[in-house]
Enzyme design. Structure first.
Site, PDB file in Angstrom:
ATOM      1  N   ASN A  33      -3.782  -7.633  -1.453  1.00 41.36           N
ATOM      2  CA  ASN A  33      -3.215  -6.588  -2.324  1.00 41.36           C
ATOM      3  C   ASN A  33      -2.028  -7.184  -3.100  1.00 41.36           C
ATOM      4  OD1 ASN A  33      -1.442  -3.670  -2.498  1.00 41.36           O
ATOM      5  ND2 ASN A  33      -3.534  -3.794  -3.199  1.00 41.36           N
ATOM      6  N   HIS A  38       3.875 -12.008  -5.076  1.00 46.76           N
ATOM      7  CA  HIS A  38       3.023 -13.053  -4.484  1.00 46.76           C
ATOM      8  C   HIS A  38       2.741 -14.172  -5.503  1.00 46.76           C
ATOM      9  CE1 HIS A  38       1.697  -9.419  -2.088  1.00 46.76           C
ATOM     10  NE2 HIS A  38       1.979 -10.268  -1.119  1.00 46.76           N
ATOM     11  N   GLY A 150       8.255 -14.951   0.747  1.00 46.24           N
ATOM     12  CA  GLY A 150       9.146 -14.159  -0.096  1.00 46.24           C
ATOM     13  C   GLY A 150      10.417 -13.757   0.637  1.00 46.24           C
ATOM     14  N   LYS A 152      11.911 -11.024   0.164  1.00 46.33           N
ATOM     15  CA  LYS A 152      11.945  -9.587   0.430  1.00 46.33           C
ATOM     16  C   LYS A 152      11.836  -9.358   1.943  1.00 46.33           C
ATOM     17  CE  LYS A 152       9.676  -5.368   0.153  1.00 46.33           C
ATOM     18  NZ  LYS A 152       8.727  -5.494   1.240  1.00 46.33           N
ATOM     19  N   ASP A 153      10.975 -10.136   2.594  1.00 47.44           N
ATOM     20  CA  ASP A 153      10.912 -10.102   4.056  1.00 47.44           C
ATOM     21  C   ASP A 153      11.911 -11.131   4.570  1.00 47.44           C
ATOM     22  OD1 ASP A 153       8.726  -8.163   4.520  1.00 47.44           O
ATOM     23  OD2 ASP A 153       7.582  -9.595   3.338  1.00 47.44           O
ATOM     24  N   GLN A 156      11.709 -12.164   8.194  1.00 46.09           N
ATOM     25  CA  GLN A 156      10.497 -12.955   8.442  1.00 46.09           C
ATOM     26  C   GLN A 156      10.727 -14.411   8.052  1.00 46.09           C
ATOM     27  OE1 GLN A 156       6.238 -11.774   7.676  1.00 46.09           O
ATOM     28  NE2 GLN A 156       6.570 -12.914   5.793  1.00 46.09           N
ATOM     29  N   MET A 187       9.129  -5.217  -5.277  1.00 48.03           N
ATOM     30  CA  MET A 187       7.668  -5.098  -5.263  1.00 48.03           C
ATOM     31  C   MET A 187       7.142  -5.223  -3.842  1.00 48.03           C
ATOM     32  SD  MET A 187       6.063  -6.791  -8.605  1.00 48.03           S
ATOM     33  CE  MET A 187       6.610  -6.254 -10.215  1.00 48.03           C
ATOM     34  N   SER A 188       6.182  -4.380  -3.511  1.00 47.24           N
ATOM     35  CA  SER A 188       5.588  -4.379  -2.177  1.00 47.24           C
ATOM     36  C   SER A 188       4.238  -3.701  -2.257  1.00 47.24           C
ATOM     37  CB  SER A 188       6.488  -3.596  -1.212  1.00 47.24           C
ATOM     38  OG  SER A 188       5.772  -3.284  -0.036  1.00 47.24           O
ATOM     39  N   SER A 189       3.303  -4.194  -1.450  1.00 48.27           N
ATOM     40  CA  SER A 189       1.985  -3.545  -1.405  1.00 48.27           C
ATOM     41  C   SER A 189       2.114  -2.111  -0.928  1.00 48.27           C
ATOM     42  CB  SER A 189       1.061  -4.323  -0.467  1.00 48.27           C
ATOM     43  OG  SER A 189       0.986  -5.669  -0.895  1.00 48.27           O
TER      44      SER A 189
HETATM   45  O1  PAF Z   1       4.365 -11.580   4.682  1.00 54.19           O
HETATM   46  C1  PAF Z   1       3.164 -11.359   4.941  1.00 54.19           C
HETATM   47  O2  PAF Z   1       2.363 -10.928   4.095  1.00 54.19           O
HETATM   48  C2  PAF Z   1       2.649 -11.625   6.342  1.00 54.19           C
HETATM   49  O3  PAF Z   1       3.588 -11.273   7.304  1.00 54.19           O
HETATM   50  C3  PAF Z   1       2.152 -13.075   6.559  1.00 54.19           C
HETATM   51  C4  PAF Z   1       3.288 -14.070   6.425  1.00 54.19           C
HETATM   52  C5  PAF Z   1       1.065 -13.389   5.564  1.00 54.19           C
HETATM   53  C6  PAF Z   1       1.567 -13.217   7.975  1.00 54.19           C
HETATM   54  O4  PAF Z   1       0.490 -12.361   8.175  1.00 54.19           O
END
Ligand code: PAF
Length: 280
Positions: A33, A38, A150, A152-153, A156, A187-189
């Site tokens: 998505n 991305h 990204g 945004k996360d 993560q 932006m985010s799915s």
């Molecule tokens: O950021 C994401 O879309 C997900 O957490 C990732 C890094 C693809 C792992 O599934």
């Protein structure tokens, strides 16, 4: 033309060919998505590599039992053409069965202590274990030289950097800038879950992050600043998971301590959970 690969043998064969030619491989893992955020990561990976692989895999192990795994938007055709236009060479499409050959219950699990446990880790128990578990597999499958995630996360990215350093993955991790809509919404799915009445209200989060920055720069203590930020979002109809002022490594700063900061927010508008952050 982008090449779509669905079998690990075929992916490895393609990667071996590139390696024989001495080409550097960049990697952008995604859950599909795809949007401009991305595609900016594909462009970033391209700046550091000769070939770019992107994966689309909606990873079941990073969703909690009450989260949106089954309804997570899946748009394979648009993703493929978008990735091609962005300059991606290979789209890697694993299946759940190939990703977790012994099943999800028996999957070897990767847990990164410390940075995984705060903020998102408190709100979404097990989420980062799922992310690290799948990203480890993807890294072993693609064996890239660089991989882009990204900002945004934000957390993560911090967790992945820690995992890569701790497990000695020979991969350089790149952080891509947040891409925003015109009104500032990151932006985010998940933005497409927002109702027509909710969508214009969602940009309040971005404005709030700037207020948090101003309050910090005006000398407001962390605790007061976070309380005020949460109250402000509450008043605007959000259900707040957290508003936080942290050091870049997500540890708690002391009041008055100089140095870089990141403000982070996670809040729900209706059924949609939004996260965003601002570095300063
Ligand atoms: O950021 C994401 O879309 C997900 O957490 C990732 C890094 C693809 C792992 O599934």
């Amino acid at each position: 033309m982008i090449e779509t690969i669905t079998a690990l043998d075929a992916l490895r064969e393609r990667l071996r060919g590139w390696r024989r030619e001495g080409l550097r491989v960049g990697f952008v893992p995604t859950m599909g998505n795809l949007h401009a955020g991305h595609y900016s990561l594909v462009a970033l990976a391209r700046q550091h590599a000769d070939r770019v692989v992107s994966s689309v895999f909606v990873n079941p192990t990073q969703f909690g039992p009450s989260e949106d795994f089954t309804r997570y938007p899946r748009t394979p055709d648009a993703d493929t053409s978008g990735l091609e236009a962005a300059g991606c060479d290979v789209l890697w499409l694993p299946t759940v069965e190939s990703m977790y050959p012994f099943g999800v219950e028996l999957a070897a699990n990767v847990h990164v202590p410390g940075v995984s446990g705060v903020l998102e880790g408190e709100c979404r128990p097990g989420h980062f274990d799922g992310v690290c578990t799948v990203v480890t597999r993807l890294f072993n499958q693609v064996q890239p030289d660089v991989a882009a995630f990204g900002k945004k996360d934000y957390q993560q990215l911090a967790v992945i950097r820690q995992m890569v350093a701790d497990l000695h993955f020979p991969i350089r991790i790149l952080g891509g800038a947040i891409v925003r809509e015109d009104d500032g919404l990151a932006m985010s799915s998940r933005n497409q879950y927002l109702g027509a009445d909710e969508r214009p209200r969602a940009s309040a989060i971005h404005r709030l992050l700037h207020h948090m920055r101003q309050a910090h720069e005006a000398g407001t203590s962390r605790a007061v600043l976070e309380r005020q930020a949460t109250a402000r979002l509450d008043e605007q109809g959000f259900t707040v998971d957290y508003t936080a002022l942290r050091r870049p490594d997500l540890s708690l700063p002391d009041d008055g301590e100089p140095g870089p900061r990141v403000a982070l927010v996670a809040a729900r508008l209706g059924n949609t959970r939004l996260i965003d952050n601002l570095e300063f």
